[in-house]
Design an enzyme around this catalytic site. Structure first.
Site, mmCIF file in Angstrom:
data_model
loop_
_atom_site.group_PDB
_atom_site.id
_atom_site.type_symbol
_atom_site.label_atom_id
_atom_site.label_comp_id
_atom_site.label_asym_id
_atom_site.label_seq_id
_atom_site.Cartn_x
_atom_site.Cartn_y
_atom_site.Cartn_z
ATOM 1 N N ILE A 55 6.335 -3.619 -7.069
ATOM 2 C CA ILE A 55 5.441 -2.508 -7.398
ATOM 3 C C ILE A 55 5.838 -1.315 -6.531
ATOM 4 O O ILE A 55 5.663 -1.341 -5.313
ATOM 5 C CB ILE A 55 3.966 -2.871 -7.153
ATOM 6 N N ARG A 56 6.412 -0.297 -7.118
ATOM 7 C CA ARG A 56 6.901 0.873 -6.370
ATOM 8 C C ARG A 56 7.696 0.405 -5.158
ATOM 9 O O ARG A 56 7.510 0.884 -4.034
ATOM 10 C CB ARG A 56 5.740 1.774 -5.940
ATOM 11 N N CYS A 74 6.362 -5.060 1.088
ATOM 12 C CA CYS A 74 6.434 -3.755 0.440
ATOM 13 C C CYS A 74 6.229 -2.639 1.472
ATOM 14 O O CYS A 74 7.102 -2.401 2.284
ATOM 15 C CB CYS A 74 5.446 -3.676 -0.726
ATOM 16 N N HIS A 88 5.967 -8.453 -3.593
ATOM 17 C CA HIS A 88 4.594 -8.860 -3.285
ATOM 18 C C HIS A 88 4.429 -10.370 -3.502
ATOM 19 O O HIS A 88 3.989 -10.807 -4.573
ATOM 20 C CB HIS A 88 3.603 -8.107 -4.183
ATOM 21 N N GLU A 148 2.195 -12.288 -2.453
ATOM 22 C CA GLU A 148 0.783 -12.653 -2.612
ATOM 23 C C GLU A 148 0.331 -12.585 -4.065
ATOM 24 O O GLU A 148 -0.734 -13.127 -4.412
ATOM 25 C CB GLU A 148 -0.094 -11.744 -1.736
ATOM 26 N N GLY A 190 0.859 -1.176 0.000
ATOM 27 C CA GLY A 190 0.000 0.000 0.000
ATOM 28 C C GLY A 190 0.894 1.224 0.000
ATOM 29 O O GLY A 190 1.931 1.250 -0.664
ATOM 30 N N GLU A 191 0.540 2.213 0.812
ATOM 31 C CA GLU A 191 1.363 3.410 0.937
ATOM 32 C C GLU A 191 1.651 3.592 2.421
ATOM 33 O O GLU A 191 0.728 3.772 3.223
ATOM 34 C CB GLU A 191 0.628 4.626 0.373
ATOM 35 N N SER A 192 2.922 3.495 2.799
ATOM 36 C CA SER A 192 3.268 3.423 4.218
ATOM 37 C C SER A 192 2.846 4.673 4.989
ATOM 38 O O SER A 192 2.409 4.583 6.143
ATOM 39 C CB SER A 192 4.767 3.164 4.392
#
Length: 202
Positions: free
Chosen positions: A137-138, A76, A173, A175, A46-48
């Site tokens: 991813i990012r 991530c 990731h 998952e 997500g976005e930390s």
């Protein structure tokens, strides 16, 4: 065992599905008090920074207590939260793993990629080193790992999955891959913690 997946943002449902495939009972954690009811926790991508805002002060402190006592696996953004040092920009971390991690080190969303890395023989994986598909991813990059940190997977020269005590982190990731071994390693970690000495950190 009952495993929680922090369900504030990110693809938490993919983690839930993977863990259930492996036979675990899974609950989606949306409130701090649910942490008292689980044996281990996955913090998804997500976005930390957004995670920190959604957790709030109370939720962050509750989570900080949890990761000192019970197994936690961050992927991530989850890996960023578990670190002792965060850069680009600097932000608070849970301090569960003695690593310095740099956010968005591989570029923006458009620079996301699937790569082949290596799962190493380790305390959580007793098989010989083998190839492992990794979805970035990012993704952040682990720039420093302390002496107590065990590297459990690499991509090129980079450590991309690590473990210290009861905490695991991966900058990719797992998952989103068909390979179940990273989640299986986390379940094995939970199973082994009954005989582990609790990790004491400042």
């Amino acid at each position: 065992m009952t495993i929680g997946v922090l369900a504030l943002q990110g693809d938490f449902d993919a983690h839930r599905h993977r863990l259930e495939q492996l036979g675990a009972e899974v609950v989606l954690v949306k409130k701090p008090q649910q942490l008292d009811e689980i044996d281990g926790l996955v913090i998804p991508g997500g976005e930390s920074g957004t995670f920190l805002k959604l957790l709030g002060v109370e939720g962050f402190e509750k989570l900080k207590q949890f990761v000192r006592l019970k197994p936690t696996f961050g992927t991530c953004a989850g890996a960023i939260l578990l670190a002792t040092e965060v850069e680009n920009p600097k932000q608070a971390g849970l301090g569960a793993i003695d690593i310095r991690i740099r956010r968005n080190a591989y570029g923006r969303q458009l620079d996301s990629s699937i790569r082949e890395g290596k799962l190493l023989q380790s305390s959580l994986n007793h098989q010989p080193d083998s190839a492992l598909e990794m979805v970035f991813i990012r993704a952040p990059r682990i720039e420093r790992a302390g002496p107590a940190v065990e590297v459990i997977a690499t991509e090129g020269k980079d450590a991309v999955a690590v473990r210290q005590g009861r905490a695991m982190a991966a900058t990719f990731h797992p998952e989103l891959s068909e390979d179940t071994r990273m989640h299986k390693a986390f379940l094995d970690l939970i199973g082994s913690c009954g005989t582990d000495t609790p990790v004491r950190r400042p």
